[in-house]
Scaffold this motif. Sequence first.
Motif, PDB file in Angstrom:
ATOM      1  N   LEU A   1      -9.225   7.577  -2.381  1.00  6.15           N
ATOM      2  CA  LEU A   1      -8.739   6.213  -2.168  1.00  6.15           C
ATOM      3  C   LEU A   1      -8.838   5.448  -3.482  1.00  6.15           C
TER       4      LEU A   1
ATOM      5  N   THR B   1      -9.622  13.858   0.015  1.00  4.46           N
ATOM      6  CA  THR B   1      -8.945  12.567   0.134  1.00  4.46           C
ATOM      7  C   THR B   1      -9.547  11.586  -0.856  1.00  4.46           C
TER       8      THR B   1
ATOM      9  N   VAL C   1      -2.359   6.795   7.741  1.00  4.79           N
ATOM     10  CA  VAL C   1      -2.009   7.839   6.776  1.00  4.79           C
ATOM     11  C   VAL C   1      -2.886   9.068   6.974  1.00  4.79           C
TER      12      VAL C   1
ATOM     13  N   ILE D   1      -4.506   7.799  -1.381  1.00  4.01           N
ATOM     14  CA  ILE D   1      -4.147   6.568  -0.681  1.00  4.01           C
ATOM     15  C   ILE D   1      -4.453   5.404  -1.612  1.00  4.01           C
ATOM     16  N   ASN D   2      -3.490   4.525  -1.792  1.00  2.31           N
ATOM     17  CA  ASN D   2      -3.647   3.402  -2.703  1.00  2.31           C
ATOM     18  C   ASN D   2      -3.404   2.098  -1.952  1.00  2.31           C
TER      19      ASN D   2
ATOM     20  N   LEU E   1      -4.920  14.224  -0.804  1.00  3.08           N
ATOM     21  CA  LEU E   1      -4.251  13.053  -0.263  1.00  3.08           C
ATOM     22  C   LEU E   1      -4.742  11.826  -1.020  1.00  3.08           C
TER      23      LEU E   1
ATOM     24  N   TRP F   1       1.000   5.969  -0.484  1.00  2.00           N
ATOM     25  CA  TRP F   1       0.249   7.228  -0.484  1.00  2.00           C
ATOM     26  C   TRP F   1       1.123   8.349  -1.046  1.00  2.00           C
TER      27      TRP F   1
ATOM     28  N   ASP G   1       0.850  -1.177   0.000  1.00  2.00           N
ATOM     29  CA  ASP G   1       0.000   0.000   0.000  1.00  2.00           C
ATOM     30  C   ASP G   1       0.899   1.246   0.000  1.00  2.00           C
TER      31      ASP G   1
ATOM     32  N   ILE H   1      -4.807   2.929   6.091  1.00  4.62           N
ATOM     33  CA  ILE H   1      -5.613   4.120   5.793  1.00  4.62           C
ATOM     34  C   ILE H   1      -5.758   4.993   7.034  1.00  4.62           C
TER      35      ILE H   1
END
Length: 448
Positions: free
Chosen positions: A293, A291, A280, A261-262, A259, A252, A250, A277
């Motif tokens: 995702l 944000t 972060v 997040i992956n 932001l 970011w 994972d 998650i």
Amino acid sequence: MSLLSVSALLAALVAAPIPAHAEPAHASSTQAEANEESAITDTVLQVGADESSRKLSWMSENSGGGEVRWAKTSELNGSALPDDAESAETTESGLSTDLKRHFNHASMTELEPNTEYSYQVGSEKDGFSDVAQFDTGVAGDDSEFLVFGDPQIGAGGQPDDATGWDRTLNSALETGQDPRFFYSLGDQVNSAGDQGQYEQYLAPEATRTVPQATTIGNHDVASKSYEQHFNRPNVSGDHGGSGAITSGGDYWFIDSGVLFININSNDANTDEHAEFIDEVVAEHGDQARWTVLGFHHSIYSTATHNDDLEVKRLREAIPPVAARNDIDLVVSGHDHIYNRTFLMDAEGKKVASSDAGFEQQKEEGQTMYLTLTSSSGSKFYDYVPGLDWEAKSVHNDVPAFTRVRVSDESLRATTYEVPAEGGTQAASEAIDDVEISRQSDEEPSPDH
């Protein structure tokens, strides 16, 4: 998952990354110029941890001595980098999974905003790539990024898939207004270790001039090739399930006050993803105005994968995590169909006030989910009607992309189809448009 070949296992064991120092330095005036005999291939420009850095990956014939060189384009000597260009050595390198080449990762740092830079990668042994340019843009103001689902080069026939991917990417860049980067949501290739398919995915010039971020798809995960080709920022060693011969992790990054997040949705440990998650957002959420995702397996698609066991598990696990972290938008692929949900709550249910219209005002803890269809046209899946989460679904079996425009007030996601009959510069046609804003009058004040 199918068994991997003995050669792939050997490659993974032999190709352990070799760390190297990467402090910026001035490039030597004796370094090789780019030329036709350069042994550098598969150069990829990627996002950094923030707007002041960019990451790079490339393949070389020889090991060791790799570096990236860069300078402001205004400082070029004709078409060549100046003798005092900045440089950084590879941060990791090793034998590629095909046992024929070597992968290299490096980073450009301390980049200034609103500046065009030129760079090249290589070594004394292999020569250097042609000089390429990119623009850092203006961060923090109104901006945009592009999102693509499943190029999956090789699923429908490599030449046609590669042509379709190139056409969609070029059309998106023509449609957008100086996008800061593009985001590919997994299944870049059809066969995880097929180097020819990676070459086709990376063939468009834009992969060297526009930064990209990627997600690990189920067709990417079964080989270290994904990790070798993509140099992601802030990759977690504890979340996202990277293995000895599989890709994972994972990660970011922050760009333009958003932001990102992956998570690696091939890893079934949803508790680990939730922890990542949470951590972060707790550490970096106050730096962001929105944000986003991203992960590969859509949990709210309107095609047949919506009923898969691993998708059902994610559909149970993700909504409460998204709600408590106030994730504004989730983007995924996998099911080769376009779908937009209503605003969804912590229980994965439709918010009562949400409809299928353009304007969607969200309260804290409410999230919209987008499923992106194939960006190459390699294959499409059948539509499943009557699902509770469907606000808008399009299933025309036409490649598409989504353009997300960012401001302090809203996220606007406009999705376009790119008809194949339009040629290499096909004009895009809008098929959906939605704008997410906050119900509160209080505007975010990110530290960016």
